[in-house]
Design an enzyme around this catalytic site. Structure first.
Site, PDB file in Angstrom:
ATOM      1  N   SER A   1       0.716  -1.034   0.153  1.00 36.61           N
ATOM      2  CA  SER A   1       0.312   0.016  -0.165  1.00 36.61           C
ATOM      3  C   SER A   1       1.093   1.262  -0.095  1.00 36.61           C
ATOM      4  CB  SER A   1      -0.319   0.211   1.534  1.00 36.61           C
ATOM      5  OG  SER A   1      -1.385   1.094   1.257  1.00 36.61           O
TER       6      SER A   1
ATOM      7  N   LYS B   1      -6.354  -1.916 -16.571  1.00 34.86           N
ATOM      8  CA  LYS B   1      -7.158  -0.730 -17.519  1.00 34.86           C
ATOM      9  C   LYS B   1      -8.112   0.020 -16.954  1.00 34.86           C
ATOM     10  CE  LYS B   1     -11.663  -1.037 -17.564  1.00 34.86           C
ATOM     11  NZ  LYS B   1     -12.018  -0.011 -15.842  1.00 34.86           N
TER      12      LYS B   1
ATOM     13  N   TYR C   1       5.406   0.899  -2.850  1.00 28.29           N
ATOM     14  CA  TYR C   1       5.232   0.231  -4.055  1.00 28.29           C
ATOM     15  C   TYR C   1       7.079  -0.078  -4.145  1.00 28.29           C
ATOM     16  CZ  TYR C   1       0.216   1.673  -4.854  1.00 28.29           C
ATOM     17  OH  TYR C   1      -0.749   2.130  -4.924  1.00 28.29           O
TER      18      TYR C   1
ATOM     19  N   HIS D   1      -1.607   4.319 -13.223  1.00 23.83           N
ATOM     20  CA  HIS D   1      -0.842   3.043 -14.309  1.00 23.83           C
ATOM     21  C   HIS D   1       0.593   4.342 -14.845  1.00 23.83           C
ATOM     22  CE1 HIS D   1      -5.057   1.401 -14.791  1.00 23.83           C
ATOM     23  NE2 HIS D   1      -4.885   1.594 -13.503  1.00 23.83           N
TER      24      HIS D   1
ATOM     25  N   ASP E   1     -12.862   3.649 -18.410  1.00 22.65           N
ATOM     26  CA  ASP E   1     -13.648   3.313 -17.280  1.00 22.65           C
ATOM     27  C   ASP E   1     -14.391   2.296 -17.661  1.00 22.65           C
ATOM     28  OD1 ASP E   1     -13.494   3.253 -14.051  1.00 22.65           O
ATOM     29  OD2 ASP E   1     -15.123   2.462 -14.549  1.00 22.65           O
TER      30      ASP E   1
HETATM   31  N1  LIG Z   1     -11.376  -5.342 -14.037  1.00 23.92           N
HETATM   32  C1  LIG Z   1     -12.376  -5.108 -13.276  1.00 23.92           C
HETATM   33  O1  LIG Z   1     -13.167  -5.124 -13.397  1.00 23.92           O
HETATM   34  C2  LIG Z   1     -12.640  -3.599 -12.631  1.00 23.92           C
HETATM   35  C3  LIG Z   1     -11.097  -2.647 -12.634  1.00 23.92           C
HETATM   36  N2  LIG Z   1     -10.972  -1.770 -12.661  1.00 23.92           N
HETATM   37  C4  LIG Z   1      -9.871  -0.707 -12.629  1.00 23.92           C
HETATM   38  O2  LIG Z   1      -8.781  -1.093 -11.328  1.00 23.92           O
HETATM   39  C5  LIG Z   1      -7.816   0.075 -11.315  1.00 23.92           C
HETATM   40  C6  LIG Z   1      -8.358   0.303  -9.731  1.00 23.92           C
HETATM   41  O3  LIG Z   1      -9.760   0.880  -9.727  1.00 23.92           O
HETATM   42  P1  LIG Z   1     -10.465   0.536  -7.790  1.00 23.92           P
HETATM   43  O4  LIG Z   1     -10.232  -0.174  -7.143  1.00 23.92           O
HETATM   44  O5  LIG Z   1     -12.221   0.727  -8.000  1.00 23.92           O
HETATM   45  O6  LIG Z   1      -9.743   1.595  -7.295  1.00 23.92           O
HETATM   46  P2  LIG Z   1      -9.725   2.297  -5.225  1.00 23.92           P
HETATM   47  O7  LIG Z   1      -9.974   3.966  -5.091  1.00 23.92           O
HETATM   48  O8  LIG Z   1     -10.633   1.072  -4.936  1.00 23.92           O
HETATM   49  O9  LIG Z   1      -8.469   1.945  -5.166  1.00 23.92           O
HETATM   50  C7  LIG Z   1      -8.104   2.714  -6.040  1.00 23.92           C
HETATM   51  C8  LIG Z   1      -6.164   2.104  -4.642  1.00 23.92           C
HETATM   52  O10 LIG Z   1      -5.143   2.822  -5.097  1.00 23.92           O
HETATM   53  C9  LIG Z   1      -4.331   2.957  -4.786  1.00 23.92           C
HETATM   54  N3  LIG Z   1      -3.892   4.452  -5.116  1.00 23.92           N
HETATM   55  C10 LIG Z   1      -2.353   5.536  -4.784  1.00 23.92           C
HETATM   56  N4  LIG Z   1      -3.047   6.289  -5.288  1.00 23.92           N
HETATM   57  C11 LIG Z   1      -3.561   7.103  -5.446  1.00 23.92           C
HETATM   58  C12 LIG Z   1      -4.205   7.685  -4.859  1.00 23.92           C
HETATM   59  N5  LIG Z   1      -4.023   9.508  -5.713  1.00 23.92           N
HETATM   60  N6  LIG Z   1      -6.013   7.739  -5.335  1.00 23.92           N
HETATM   61  C13 LIG Z   1      -6.930   6.927  -4.386  1.00 23.92           C
HETATM   62  N7  LIG Z   1      -6.077   5.395  -4.913  1.00 23.92           N
HETATM   63  C14 LIG Z   1      -4.962   5.756  -5.014  1.00 23.92           C
HETATM   64  C15 LIG Z   1      -4.854   2.869  -2.934  1.00 23.92           C
HETATM   65  O11 LIG Z   1      -3.893   1.940  -2.720  1.00 23.92           O
HETATM   66  P3  LIG Z   1      -2.742   1.844  -1.833  1.00 23.92           P
HETATM   67  O12 LIG Z   1      -3.089   3.716  -0.547  1.00 23.92           O
HETATM   68  O13 LIG Z   1      -3.023   0.887  -0.402  1.00 23.92           O
HETATM   69  O14 LIG Z   1      -1.806   2.415  -2.039  1.00 23.92           O
HETATM   70  C16 LIG Z   1      -6.118   2.726  -3.386  1.00 23.92           C
HETATM   71  O15 LIG Z   1      -7.108   1.683  -3.338  1.00 23.92           O
HETATM   72  C17 LIG Z   1      -8.582   1.409 -11.824  1.00 23.92           C
HETATM   73  O16 LIG Z   1      -7.479   1.148 -12.963  1.00 23.92           O
HETATM   74  C18 LIG Z   1     -10.265   1.043 -12.845  1.00 23.92           C
HETATM   75  O17 LIG Z   1     -10.035   1.166 -14.057  1.00 23.92           O
HETATM   76  C19 LIG Z   1     -12.293  -0.620 -11.435  1.00 23.92           C
HETATM   77  C20 LIG Z   1     -13.222  -2.085 -10.877  1.00 23.92           C
HETATM   78  C21 LIG Z   1     -13.585  -3.189 -11.613  1.00 23.92           C
HETATM   79  O1  LIG Z   2     -13.460  -1.817 -14.676  1.00 26.89           O
HETATM   80  C1  LIG Z   2     -15.036  -2.011 -14.180  1.00 26.89           C
HETATM   81  O2  LIG Z   2     -15.560  -2.856 -14.847  1.00 26.89           O
HETATM   82  C2  LIG Z   2     -16.857  -2.922 -13.167  1.00 26.89           C
HETATM   83  C3  LIG Z   2     -17.600  -1.216 -13.280  1.00 26.89           C
HETATM   84  O3  LIG Z   2     -18.203  -1.354 -12.422  1.00 26.89           O
HETATM   85  C4  LIG Z   2     -15.934  -0.913 -12.508  1.00 26.89           C
HETATM   86  O4  LIG Z   2     -16.705   1.123 -12.636  1.00 26.89           O
HETATM   87  C5  LIG Z   2     -14.966  -0.730 -13.808  1.00 26.89           C
HETATM   88  O5  LIG Z   2     -13.706  -0.053 -13.619  1.00 26.89           O
END
Ligand SMILES: NC(=O)C1=CN([C@@H]2O[C@H](COP(=O)(O)OP(=O)(O)OC[C@H]3O[C@@H](n4cnc5c(N)ncnc54)[C@H](OP(=O)(O)O)[C@@H]3O)[C@@H](O)[C@H]2O)C=CC1
Ligand SMILES: O=C1OC[C@@H](O)[C@H](O)[C@H]1O
Length: 393
Positions: A48, A113, A74, A95, A201
Site C-alpha cells: 500500500s 485497465k 510500492y 498506471h 473506465d
Molecule cells: N477489471 C475490473 O473489473 C475493474 C477494474 N478497475 C480498475 O482498477 C483500478 C482501480 O480501481 P478501484 O480498485 O475501483 O479503485 P480504488 O479507489 O478502490 O483503489 C485504488 C487504490 O489505488 C491506490 N492509490 C494510490 N494512489 C492513489 C490516489 N491518489 N488516489 C486513490 N487511490 C490511490 C490506493 O491503494 P494504496 O493506498 O493501498 O496504495 C487505492 O486503494 C482502475 O484502473 C479501474 O479502472 C476497477 C474496478 C473494476
Molecule cells: O472495470 C470496471 O468494471 C466494473 C465497473 O463496476 C467498474 O467501474 C469498472 O472500473
C-alpha cells in the site's frame, strides 16, 4: 514424460482498493474449481502506498496466508526477489508510473485497465517490457473469459458470415438531481486528476467488444488502423460523462459503435429486459452477448436462415465453494501464468499492439470531445520517486 505438477506464479499486489480485493480473492481460489490443473497462484506480498498497516489489513481481509508480506511502499514491493509478477491496481492516472516502476525493476506486470492515460505512455511501457524482456499485459479480464474465447472462435469460423458491424454498450445509470451523477466529485470515476471518466473506465469494455469482433480477428497482414468519430458530453469536473464512438474499418467494410454513459444504464431494470449489451452482426447472422460487457455470462447465436431458432449458451463463472468465491478475474491470472511459464512476453488474446491501438482510439475520442487531463498524469517521463509512485496525495 511431461511433469504433472502445476506451474506456480508468485504475485505481488500493488494497491489495496476495491479491484485489488476482487482480483486477489480470485488468485486465492483453487484452480481445480474452474477445472484448471496446469497453473496455480501464490500471493507473496501486498503493498500500500498509504501505510504498511493498510497492506496488513488487506491481507487479513482477503484471508491470504499469514506468510504474505505487507509493504508500506510500492518501491519495496518491486524490489522483492520472491515476486514474479506485479498486479497494478491503482487509478488510471497512476498506471504509467506504477507499471513502469515494476517493469524497470525487471518484474512481469499485469496492469489494470485502462492501460494508461495516453497512447504515448502505453508505447513507452511496451518499449520497457521489450527492453527488460519481461511479460506485460493489460488486465482487460473479459478477454480471457471462456465466453469471449468461444465468441472469437465462432467469428473466426465464419458462424455468422462476414462480420460487418458491432454495437456495444456499457453504461451505468448514475443520474442524480441538479445535473449531478451519483459519485462524489473526488471519486476516481469522474475525478479528472485520477483520469476519471466514462470512457477510460467503462467505454473501454464497449471498445473491447468492437475490437474483439472487428479488429482482433483481422488477419495480421491486413490489420487496419481504424478511423474514429466521437461525441462526448463532459461532466462539470471536466471528465466525460457520456461518450459515443464510431470506429470505422473502411478496407474491411466494417464499423463498430462503442457507447458509454453515466446517465442511462445498459440494463435498465437489472434483469436484462432491455436485451443484449453487445450485438455482433454478420452477413449470415448475429451474436448477442448479454451484459454487462465486462462480465457477460450468456450469449446467443441467431442465424439468418435459422428459421427463428435462437441458440443460447450459458457461461457461468465457477465458484470455489471452500472459499465461497469466484469473480472471474482468475482467467486473466491463469493466462499470465501460462505466458510466463512458456516464456511469452505478451498474450495472444490481447497483444501489446492492440492495447496501443485501443489507447489511440480513446485518446482521439477524448481529443475530439475536448477532454484534457492534467500534465502530471499525461507525462510519459518516468519519475520513480514522483508523487504517483510514492503515494503523496
Ligand atoms: N477489471 C475490473 O473489473 C475493474 C477494474 N478497475 C480498475 O482498477 C483500478 C482501480 O480501481 P478501484 O480498485 O475501483 O479503485 P480504488 O479507489 O478502490 O483503489 C485504488 C487504490 O489505488 C491506490 N492509490 C494510490 N494512489 C492513489 C490516489 N491518489 N488516489 C486513490 N487511490 C490511490 C490506493 O491503494 P494504496 O493506498 O493501498 O496504495 C487505492 O486503494 C482502475 O484502473 C479501474 O479502472 C476497477 C474496478 C473494476
Ligand atoms: O472495470 C470496471 O468494471 C466494473 C465497473 O463496476 C467498474 O467501474 C469498472 O472500473
Amino acid at each position: 514424460m511431461a511433469s504433472t505438477s502445476p506451474y506456480t506464479l508468485k504475485w505481488g499486489i500493488m494497491a489495496t482498493g476495491w479491484i485489488a480485493e476482487m482480483f486477489t480473492k480470485d488468485l486465492l481460489t483453487n484452480p481445480a474449481a474452474r477445472d484448471v490443473h496446469d497453473v496455480r497462484h501464490e500471493v507473496v506480498a501486498v503493498a500500500s502506498s498509504s501505510a504498511k498497516e493498510r497492506a496488513a489489513d488487506f491481507i487479513k481481509l482477503i484471508d491470504a496466508p499469514a506468510s504474505t508480506k505487507a509493504y508500506g511502499s510500492y518501491h519495496e514491493l518491486v524490489a522483492d526477489p520472491d515476486v514474479d509478477i506485479i498486479y497494478v491496481a491503482t487509478p488510471h492516472s497512476h498506471h504509467f508510473q506504477n507499471a513502469m516502476l515494476a517493469l524497470d525493476a525487471g518484474k512481469n506486470v499485469l496492469c489494470e485497465k485502462a492501460l494508461t492515460v495516453t497512447a504515448s505512455q502505453a508505447r513507452k511501457l511496451v518499449d520497457k517490457a521489450r527492453e527488460k524482456n519481461v511479460f506485460f499485459m493489460e488486465a482487460v479480464w473479459t478477454r480471457y473469459f471462456p465466453l469471449s474465447i468461444q465468441v472469437r472462435q465462432l467469428l473466426q469460423s465464419g458462424a455468422i458470415g462476414n462480420v460487418y458491424r458491432t454495437i456495444a454498450d456499457l453504461s451505468f445509470n448514475r443520474d442524480a438531481p441538479e445535473g449531478k451523477v451519483d459519485f462524489d466529485d473526488s471519486h476516481r470515476m469522474i475525478n479528472i486528476d485520477l483520469a476519471g471518466g466514462a470512457l477510460l473506465d467503462l467505454g473501454i469494455y464497449s471498445l473491447t467488444w468492437v475490437f474483439q469482433s472487428l479488429y482482433h480477428v483481422q488477419p495480421e497482414e491486413v490489420k487496419e488502423t481504424p478511423k474514429v468519430v466521437a461525441a462526448v458530453n463532459k461532466y462539470h469536473t471536466g471528465a466525460d460523462e457520456m461518450t459515443s464512438i464510431i470506429v470505422q474499418f473502411p478496407e474491411h467494410k466494417s464499423m463498430g459503435i462503442a457507447l458509454t454513459s453515466l446517465r442511462v444504464g445498459t440494463d435498465v431494470d437489472g434483469l436484462n429486459s432491455a436485451g443484449a449489451a453487445i450485438r455482433i452482426q454478420g452477413s449470415g447472422g448475429e451474436i448477442h452477448v448479454m451484459g454487462p460487457a465486462y462480465r457477460p455470462l450468456q450469449y446467443k447465436v441467431i442465424k439468418k436462415d435459422g428459421g427463428g431458432k435462437i441458440e443460447t449458451f450459458d457461461c457461468p463463472i465457477p465458484k470455489d465453494e471452500a472459499r465461497d468465491w469466484g469473480h472471474g478475474m482468475f482467467y486473466e491470472a491463469d493466462e499470465c501464468a501460462r505466458c510466463v511459464r512458456d516464456g511469452k512476453k505478451e498474450s495472444a488474446s490481447l497483444p501489446w499492439s492492440e492495447s496501443i491501438v485501443i489507447m489511440e482510439v480513446m485518446e482521439e475520442a477524448l481529443r475530439q470531445g475536448g477532454v484534457t487531463y492534467p500534465d502530471r498524469i499525461t507525462s510519459d517521463v518516468f519519475e520513480p520517486h514522483g508523487a504517483l509512485n510514492t503515494g503523496k496525495r
